[in-house]
Design a protein around this motif. Structure first.
Motif, PDB file in Angstrom:
ATOM      1  N   ILE A 135      17.202  39.396  40.864  1.00 27.84           N
ATOM      2  CA  ILE A 135      18.205  40.376  40.435  1.00 27.84           C
ATOM      3  C   ILE A 135      18.810  41.069  41.657  1.00 27.84           C
ATOM      4  O   ILE A 135      20.022  41.258  41.748  1.00 27.84           O
ATOM      5  N   PHE A 136      17.960  41.439  42.618  1.00 26.22           N
ATOM      6  CA  PHE A 136      18.438  42.110  43.823  1.00 26.22           C
ATOM      7  C   PHE A 136      19.381  41.207  44.617  1.00 26.22           C
ATOM      8  O   PHE A 136      20.428  41.649  45.092  1.00 26.22           O
ATOM      9  N   LEU A 137      19.018  39.928  44.751  1.00 27.33           N
ATOM     10  CA  LEU A 137      19.860  39.006  45.513  1.00 27.33           C
ATOM     11  C   LEU A 137      21.164  38.681  44.793  1.00 27.33           C
ATOM     12  O   LEU A 137      22.202  38.482  45.428  1.00 27.33           O
ATOM     13  N   LEU A 138      21.114  38.618  43.480  1.00 26.98           N
ATOM     14  CA  LEU A 138      22.319  38.282  42.711  1.00 26.98           C
ATOM     15  C   LEU A 138      23.118  39.501  42.277  1.00 26.98           C
ATOM     16  O   LEU A 138      24.162  39.349  41.642  1.00 26.98           O
ATOM     17  N   PHE A 139      22.648  40.690  42.604  1.00 32.59           N
ATOM     18  CA  PHE A 139      23.307  41.910  42.144  1.00 32.59           C
ATOM     19  C   PHE A 139      24.808  41.947  42.424  1.00 32.59           C
ATOM     20  O   PHE A 139      25.581  42.335  41.549  1.00 32.59           O
ATOM     21  N   PRO A 140      25.269  41.545  43.603  1.00 29.23           N
ATOM     22  CA  PRO A 140      26.728  41.572  43.818  1.00 29.23           C
ATOM     23  C   PRO A 140      27.485  40.555  42.965  1.00 29.23           C
ATOM     24  O   PRO A 140      28.675  40.735  42.696  1.00 29.23           O
ATOM     25  N   PHE A 141      26.805  39.499  42.521  1.00 30.70           N
ATOM     26  CA  PHE A 141      27.483  38.435  41.795  1.00 30.70           C
ATOM     27  C   PHE A 141      27.428  38.590  40.281  1.00 30.70           C
ATOM     28  O   PHE A 141      28.233  38.000  39.570  1.00 30.70           O
ATOM     29  N   ILE A 142      26.469  39.352  39.775  1.00 29.73           N
ATOM     30  CA  ILE A 142      26.317  39.514  38.329  1.00 29.73           C
ATOM     31  C   ILE A 142      27.582  40.080  37.682  1.00 29.73           C
ATOM     32  O   ILE A 142      28.056  39.538  36.683  1.00 29.73           O
ATOM     33  N   PRO A 143      28.185  41.146  38.236  1.00 32.59           N
ATOM     34  CA  PRO A 143      29.445  41.620  37.636  1.00 32.59           C
ATOM     35  C   PRO A 143      30.559  40.572  37.688  1.00 32.59           C
ATOM     36  O   PRO A 143      31.404  40.523  36.787  1.00 32.59           O
ATOM     37  N   LEU A 144      30.543  39.723  38.705  1.00 38.43           N
ATOM     38  CA  LEU A 144      31.552  38.662  38.783  1.00 38.43           C
ATOM     39  C   LEU A 144      31.365  37.634  37.674  1.00 38.43           C
ATOM     40  O   LEU A 144      32.346  37.149  37.099  1.00 38.43           O
ATOM     41  N   PHE A 145      30.111  37.284  37.382  1.00 32.52           N
ATOM     42  CA  PHE A 145      29.841  36.351  36.290  1.00 32.52           C
ATOM     43  C   PHE A 145      30.341  36.926  34.963  1.00 32.52           C
ATOM     44  O   PHE A 145      30.966  36.223  34.158  1.00 32.52           O
ATOM     45  N   ILE A 146      30.050  38.204  34.745  1.00 30.98           N
ATOM     46  CA  ILE A 146      30.458  38.854  33.504  1.00 30.98           C
ATOM     47  C   ILE A 146      31.970  38.958  33.419  1.00 30.98           C
ATOM     48  O   ILE A 146      32.578  38.685  32.382  1.00 30.98           O
ATOM     49  N   LYS A 147      32.613  39.323  34.529  1.00 32.96           N
ATOM     50  CA  LYS A 147      34.071  39.438  34.560  1.00 32.96           C
ATOM     51  C   LYS A 147      34.731  38.085  34.300  1.00 32.96           C
ATOM     52  O   LYS A 147      35.728  37.994  33.587  1.00 32.96           O
ATOM     53  N   GLU A 148      34.169  37.029  34.864  1.00 31.45           N
ATOM     54  CA  GLU A 148      34.723  35.691  34.656  1.00 31.45           C
ATOM     55  C   GLU A 148      34.572  35.259  33.199  1.00 31.45           C
ATOM     56  O   GLU A 148      35.484  34.651  32.622  1.00 31.45           O
ATOM     57  N   ALA A 149      33.438  35.563  32.575  1.00 27.78           N
ATOM     58  CA  ALA A 149      33.248  35.227  31.156  1.00 27.78           C
ATOM     59  C   ALA A 149      34.257  35.975  30.296  1.00 27.78           C
ATOM     60  O   ALA A 149      34.832  35.403  29.359  1.00 27.78           O
ATOM     61  N   LYS A 150      34.493  37.244  30.610  1.00 32.85           N
ATOM     62  CA  LYS A 150      35.480  38.022  29.863  1.00 32.85           C
ATOM     63  C   LYS A 150      36.879  37.451  30.057  1.00 32.85           C
ATOM     64  O   LYS A 150      37.659  37.343  29.104  1.00 32.85           O
ATOM     65  N   HIS A 151      37.190  37.067  31.297  1.00 34.04           N
ATOM     66  CA  HIS A 151      38.513  36.499  31.587  1.00 34.04           C
ATOM     67  C   HIS A 151      38.720  35.185  30.831  1.00 34.04           C
ATOM     68  O   HIS A 151      39.798  34.953  30.259  1.00 34.04           O
ATOM     69  N   GLU A 152      37.703  34.340  30.838  1.00 35.34           N
ATOM     70  CA  GLU A 152      37.810  33.062  30.114  1.00 35.34           C
ATOM     71  C   GLU A 152      37.988  33.275  28.614  1.00 35.34           C
ATOM     72  O   GLU A 152      38.770  32.578  27.967  1.00 35.34           O
ATOM     73  N   GLU A 153      37.258  34.238  28.051  1.00 34.46           N
ATOM     74  CA  GLU A 153      37.384  34.519  26.618  1.00 34.46           C
ATOM     75  C   GLU A 153      38.776  35.049  26.297  1.00 34.46           C
ATOM     76  O   GLU A 153      39.398  34.647  25.314  1.00 34.46           O
ATOM     77  N   ARG A 154      39.284  35.955  27.130  1.00 31.71           N
ATOM     78  CA  ARG A 154      40.632  36.496  26.910  1.00 31.71           C
ATOM     79  C   ARG A 154      41.682  35.384  27.007  1.00 31.71           C
ATOM     80  O   ARG A 154      42.605  35.311  26.205  1.00 31.71           O
ATOM     81  N   LYS A 155      41.516  34.485  27.993  1.00 29.50           N
ATOM     82  CA  LYS A 155      42.459  33.373  28.164  1.00 29.50           C
ATOM     83  C   LYS A 155      42.402  32.435  26.958  1.00 29.50           C
ATOM     84  O   LYS A 155      43.445  31.984  26.465  1.00 29.50           O
ATOM     85  N   LYS A 156      41.195  32.167  26.465  1.00 28.48           N
ATOM     86  CA  LYS A 156      41.044  31.294  25.292  1.00 28.48           C
ATOM     87  C   LYS A 156      41.703  31.918  24.063  1.00 28.48           C
ATOM     88  O   LYS A 156      42.402  31.243  23.308  1.00 28.48           O
ATOM     89  N   LEU A 157      41.484  33.220  23.875  1.00 28.67           N
ATOM     90  CA  LEU A 157      42.086  33.907  22.727  1.00 28.67           C
ATOM     91  C   LEU A 157      43.610  33.954  22.846  1.00 28.67           C
ATOM     92  O   LEU A 157      44.316  33.783  21.854  1.00 28.67           O
ATOM     93  N   GLN A 158      44.096  34.173  24.052  1.00 26.88           N
ATOM     94  CA  GLN A 158      45.550  34.195  24.260  1.00 26.88           C
ATOM     95  C   GLN A 158      46.141  32.823  23.968  1.00 26.88           C
ATOM     96  O   GLN A 158      47.176  32.714  23.324  1.00 26.88           O
ATOM     97  N   HIS A 159      45.457  31.778  24.401  1.00 27.64           N
ATOM     98  CA  HIS A 159      45.932  30.419  24.155  1.00 27.64           C
ATOM     99  C   HIS A 159      45.926  30.096  22.664  1.00 27.64           C
ATOM    100  O   HIS A 159      46.882  29.527  22.138  1.00 27.64           O
ATOM    101  N   SER A 160      44.864  30.483  21.957  1.00 24.87           N
ATOM    102  CA  SER A 160      44.801  30.189  20.523  1.00 24.87           C
ATOM    103  C   SER A 160      45.827  31.030  19.758  1.00 24.87           C
ATOM    104  O   SER A 160      46.396  30.558  18.769  1.00 24.87           O
ATOM    105  N   THR A 161      46.108  32.256  20.220  1.00 26.00           N
ATOM    106  CA  THR A 161      47.136  33.087  19.575  1.00 26.00           C
ATOM    107  C   THR A 161      48.516  32.477  19.801  1.00 26.00           C
ATOM    108  O   THR A 161      49.335  32.429  18.893  1.00 26.00           O
ATOM    109  N   ASP A 162      48.755  31.963  21.011  1.00 25.95           N
ATOM    110  CA  ASP A 162      50.032  31.323  21.292  1.00 25.95           C
ATOM    111  C   ASP A 162      50.221  30.066  20.434  1.00 25.95           C
ATOM    112  O   ASP A 162      51.305  29.819  19.910  1.00 25.95           O
TER     113      ASP A 162
END
Length: 169
Positions: A135-162
């Motif tokens: 956890i200590f070693l990955l601490f800087p990257f954990i928010p990036l993983f979460i942000k990327e998952a959110k971005h992918e979900e938003r992109k998928k929803l935007q694509h399906s809405t379009d």
């Protein structure tokens, strides 16, 4: 009048799958605890430690699943996905990523500890240290993983809405 079937919200599907995985892991931990109590009592605490943690996770995910049902997020005559549903889907994608990352790190730490330590009474402590180090070693990257998952979900929803709006025209 034509009524659009929007199906289940993505957040509900994600939480239902997470609930299934946590239920399976909880069953495995309970069976492992019973088996270890019978055959290797000095290591029974290893499986027993996971039971309350998995149970709390299961209760949390069950609550999120109920909050993400279509009857909670949508009105009766809704034909499009609302912004509230999109935000819920995106938020739950981040939560699911955090839960999955925590489970994978904990499982990896346990496997490393079990292979490196010969005394079963020390495996729990070593696994905890490995988990905290990861956890200590990955601490800087954990928010990036979460942000990327959110971005992918938003992109998928935007694509399906379009696509949904394009099929109406």
């Amino acid at each position: 009048m034509y009524k659009t079937n929007l199906g289940e919200p993505d957040a509900h599907v994600m939480m239902r799958h997470a609930k299934t995985v946590l239920r399976f892991l909880l069953i495995v931990a309970l069976i492992a605890t019973c088996g270890l109590l019978l055959f290797l009592p000095s290591a029974a605490y290893l499986a027993a430690i996971a039971v309350p943690v998995l149970f709390i996770g299961f209760v949390f995910v069950s609550y999120l699943e109920r909050q993400s049902q279509a009857k909670v997020l949508r009105s009766g005559n809704q034909s499009n996905i609302t912004q509230k549903e999109v935000e819920t889907d995106v938020r739950y994608a981040g939560i699911l990523t955090a839960i999955a990352l925590t489970l994978f790190l904990a499982l990896g730490a346990f496997i490393m500890a079990a292979t490196l330590v010969e005394d079963w009474s020390m495996v729990g402590m070593v696994a905890t240290v490995f988990f905290l180090i990861s956890i200590f070693l990955l601490f800087p990257f954990i928010p990036l993983f979460i942000k990327e998952a959110k971005h992918e979900e938003r992109k998928k929803l935007q694509h399906s809405t379009d696509l949904h709006e394009g099929s109406k025209d």
